[in-house]
Design a protein around this motif. Structure first.
Motif, mmCIF file in Angstrom:
data_model
loop_
_atom_site.group_PDB
_atom_site.id
_atom_site.type_symbol
_atom_site.label_atom_id
_atom_site.label_comp_id
_atom_site.label_asym_id
_atom_site.label_seq_id
_atom_site.Cartn_x
_atom_site.Cartn_y
_atom_site.Cartn_z
ATOM 1 N N ALA A 70 1.213 -7.660 -3.540
ATOM 2 C CA ALA A 70 0.486 -7.960 -2.310
ATOM 3 C C ALA A 70 -0.176 -6.679 -1.814
ATOM 4 O O ALA A 70 0.393 -5.601 -1.941
ATOM 5 C CB ALA A 70 1.451 -8.506 -1.262
ATOM 6 N N PRO A 71 -1.369 -6.801 -1.235
ATOM 7 C CA PRO A 71 -2.030 -5.603 -0.713
ATOM 8 C C PRO A 71 -1.223 -4.993 0.429
ATOM 9 O O PRO A 71 -0.579 -5.704 1.194
ATOM 10 C CB PRO A 71 -3.378 -6.106 -0.221
ATOM 11 C CG PRO A 71 -3.311 -7.580 -0.228
ATOM 12 C CD PRO A 71 -2.140 -7.999 -1.050
ATOM 13 N N LEU A 72 -1.244 -3.667 0.520
ATOM 14 C CA LEU A 72 -0.552 -2.971 1.594
ATOM 15 C C LEU A 72 -1.344 -3.087 2.889
ATOM 16 O O LEU A 72 -2.568 -3.022 2.894
ATOM 17 C CB LEU A 72 -0.386 -1.488 1.247
ATOM 18 C CG LEU A 72 0.516 -1.180 0.050
ATOM 19 C CD1 LEU A 72 0.491 0.309 -0.237
ATOM 20 C CD2 LEU A 72 1.925 -1.644 0.319
ATOM 21 N N ASP A 73 -0.637 -3.246 3.984
ATOM 22 C CA ASP A 73 -1.255 -3.280 5.308
ATOM 23 C C ASP A 73 -1.237 -1.855 5.852
ATOM 24 O O ASP A 73 -0.319 -1.441 6.542
ATOM 25 C CB ASP A 73 -0.490 -4.232 6.222
ATOM 26 C CG ASP A 73 -1.132 -4.367 7.586
ATOM 27 O OD1 ASP A 73 -2.249 -3.873 7.762
ATOM 28 O OD2 ASP A 73 -0.498 -4.981 8.454
ATOM 29 N N VAL A 74 -2.263 -1.080 5.502
ATOM 30 C CA VAL A 74 -2.300 0.358 5.812
ATOM 31 C C VAL A 74 -2.315 0.614 7.304
ATOM 32 O O VAL A 74 -1.647 1.495 7.807
ATOM 33 C CB VAL A 74 -3.520 1.030 5.130
ATOM 34 C CG1 VAL A 74 -3.604 2.491 5.523
ATOM 35 C CG2 VAL A 74 -3.441 0.856 3.637
ATOM 36 N N GLY A 75 -3.072 -0.155 8.070
ATOM 37 C CA GLY A 75 -3.193 0.097 9.503
ATOM 38 C C GLY A 75 -2.291 -0.774 10.352
ATOM 39 O O GLY A 75 -2.359 -0.748 11.566
ATOM 40 N N GLY A 76 -1.453 -1.549 9.740
ATOM 41 C CA GLY A 76 -0.641 -2.523 10.475
ATOM 42 C C GLY A 76 0.537 -1.894 11.207
ATOM 43 O O GLY A 76 0.930 -0.763 10.959
ATOM 44 N N ASP A 77 1.069 -2.645 12.141
ATOM 45 C CA ASP A 77 2.219 -2.215 12.924
ATOM 46 C C ASP A 77 3.489 -2.492 12.134
ATOM 47 O O ASP A 77 3.677 -3.579 11.606
ATOM 48 C CB ASP A 77 2.225 -3.000 14.253
ATOM 49 C CG ASP A 77 3.265 -2.486 15.217
ATOM 50 O OD1 ASP A 77 3.755 -1.354 15.015
ATOM 51 O OD2 ASP A 77 3.583 -3.222 16.166
ATOM 52 N N ARG A 78 4.364 -1.521 12.042
ATOM 53 C CA ARG A 78 5.592 -1.659 11.243
ATOM 54 C C ARG A 78 6.828 -1.537 12.130
ATOM 55 O O ARG A 78 7.650 -0.675 11.952
ATOM 56 C CB ARG A 78 5.636 -0.601 10.155
ATOM 57 C CG ARG A 78 4.495 -0.728 9.205
ATOM 58 C CD ARG A 78 4.684 0.276 8.098
ATOM 59 N NE ARG A 78 3.504 0.300 7.270
ATOM 60 C CZ ARG A 78 3.447 -0.238 6.062
ATOM 61 N NH1 ARG A 78 4.480 -0.787 5.546
ATOM 62 N NH2 ARG A 78 2.335 -0.181 5.361
#
Length: 79
Positions: A70-78
């Protein structure tokens, strides 16, 4: 084909069940002779990835499963 009684039917049933649950539109089943062997293929068109089974040292089996990452959510909230 020689194997434990009932095993080929069980394996075939599991393959068909998996294909039916994950196919988009079609399941293809082929059976072919390859020298002294019988080759069964069950293919569906609904999920990516690859499964390879080979003999393992000592007479067992080795299963290799490859799935699309799955593509990484680079700018997402973790959180």
């Amino acid at each position: 084909m020689s194997s434990a009684p009932g095993q080929p039917a069980r394996v075939f049933g599991n393959l068909l069940d998996n294909a039916q649950r994950h196919t988009a539109t079609a399941i293809t089943v082929t059976l072919a002779r390859a020298g002294d062997d019988v080759v069964l293929t069950v293919a569906d068109d609904g999920h990516g990835g690859d499964l390879t089974v080979t003999g393992a040292p000592g007479g067992g089996a080795a299963f290799l499963v490859t799935l699309p990452r799955a593509p990484l959510d680079v700018g997402g909230d973790r959180d």
